[in-house]
Design a protein around this motif. Structure first.
Motif, mmCIF file in Angstrom:
data_model
loop_
_atom_site.group_PDB
_atom_site.id
_atom_site.type_symbol
_atom_site.label_atom_id
_atom_site.label_comp_id
_atom_site.label_asym_id
_atom_site.label_seq_id
_atom_site.Cartn_x
_atom_site.Cartn_y
_atom_site.Cartn_z
ATOM 1 N N GLN A 140 0.833 -1.203 0.000
ATOM 2 C CA GLN A 140 0.000 0.000 0.000
ATOM 3 C C GLN A 140 0.871 1.256 0.000
ATOM 4 O O GLN A 140 0.609 2.196 -0.744
ATOM 5 C CB GLN A 140 -0.945 -0.024 1.202
ATOM 6 N N ALA A 141 1.920 1.271 0.792
ATOM 7 C CA ALA A 141 2.819 2.428 0.855
ATOM 8 C C ALA A 141 3.501 2.671 -0.494
ATOM 9 O O ALA A 141 3.793 3.811 -0.846
ATOM 10 C CB ALA A 141 3.862 2.232 1.952
ATOM 11 N N ALA A 142 3.729 1.596 -1.243
ATOM 12 C CA ALA A 142 4.358 1.704 -2.563
ATOM 13 C C ALA A 142 3.344 1.992 -3.668
ATOM 14 O O ALA A 142 3.728 2.119 -4.834
ATOM 15 C CB ALA A 142 5.115 0.413 -2.875
ATOM 16 N N GLY A 143 2.062 2.057 -3.319
ATOM 17 C CA GLY A 143 1.028 2.271 -4.325
ATOM 18 C C GLY A 143 0.790 1.062 -5.216
ATOM 19 O O GLY A 143 0.261 1.183 -6.317
ATOM 20 N N ASP A 144 1.165 -0.109 -4.722
ATOM 21 C CA ASP A 144 1.061 -1.355 -5.497
ATOM 22 C C ASP A 144 -0.287 -2.031 -5.231
ATOM 23 O O ASP A 144 -0.378 -2.986 -4.452
ATOM 24 C CB ASP A 144 2.226 -2.278 -5.116
ATOM 25 N N VAL A 145 -1.326 -1.557 -5.905
ATOM 26 C CA VAL A 145 -2.670 -2.103 -5.710
ATOM 27 C C VAL A 145 -2.740 -3.541 -6.224
ATOM 28 O O VAL A 145 -3.408 -4.379 -5.613
ATOM 29 C CB VAL A 145 -3.730 -1.196 -6.375
ATOM 30 N N ASP A 146 -2.028 -3.845 -7.314
ATOM 31 C CA ASP A 146 -2.003 -5.228 -7.800
ATOM 32 C C ASP A 146 -1.406 -6.159 -6.745
ATOM 33 O O ASP A 146 -1.917 -7.254 -6.495
ATOM 34 C CB ASP A 146 -1.198 -5.346 -9.103
ATOM 35 N N GLY A 147 -0.336 -5.725 -6.099
ATOM 36 C CA GLY A 147 0.275 -6.518 -5.030
ATOM 37 C C GLY A 147 -0.663 -6.685 -3.846
ATOM 38 O O GLY A 147 -0.718 -7.758 -3.232
#
Length: 158
Positions: A34-41
């Motif tokens: 979430q902090a990285a903006g990785d919604v797919d992750g």
């Protein structure tokens, strides 16, 4: 997590606790994604959490909760309601990354709720089960586990 009452010595509770521990560990990974903006992750992690919680919830709802409901009806009903809410949010990512831009925030919120839910089970339900259930009851819980399996990945070399 609770370790003071000895309830984790019971196989069923030990298994449920290990699943809780794995979900809590995955929550940290979700925060990183979430902090990285990785919604797919985040969606991938939601699916992994669902894989763990699906059999876990079945053991609780088909094995443990029916045995505790006569003595603790309101608490069991509240836990079931919480399960449905968690399943709904996780289910939005069941096959793909949700298109809803509000899903990541809803996922983070439900993980906070899930953490509180886990503590209720660890500190309340499991010790109550230890003092309330007998051998035949635990056999019934174990039979549900045997039927549904575990969502944890086991190392074949262990």
């Amino acid at each position: 997590m609770c370790e003071y009452c000895g309830c984790q010595e019971v196989t069923a509770i030990g298994d449920l606790t290990r699943e809780h521990d794995e979900v809590v560990a995955l929550m940290s990974d979700v925060r990183t994604a979430q902090a990285a903006g990785d919604v797919d992750g985040m969606a991938v992690l939601a699916r992994r959490i669902s894989e763990i919680l699906s059999p876990h919830t079945a053991v609780e709802e088909e094995g443990l909760f029916p045995l505790l409901a006569p003595d603790f009806p309101d608490q069991v009903d509240a836990l079931r309601t919480e399960h449905r809410h968690v399943e709904a949010v996780l289910g939005a990512a069941a096959t793909a990354t949700p298109a809803d831009p509000d899903w990541p925030a809803a996922f983070m919120d439900v993980l906070s709720e899930l953490r509180a839910h886990i503590l209720k089970e660890q500190d309340g339900v499991f010790p109550a089960a230890l003092t309330t259930l007998d051998g035949a009851d635990w056999d019934a819980v174990d039979a549900v586990r045997a039927r549904v399996g575990s969502g944890l990945h086991h190392d074949a070399t262990a």
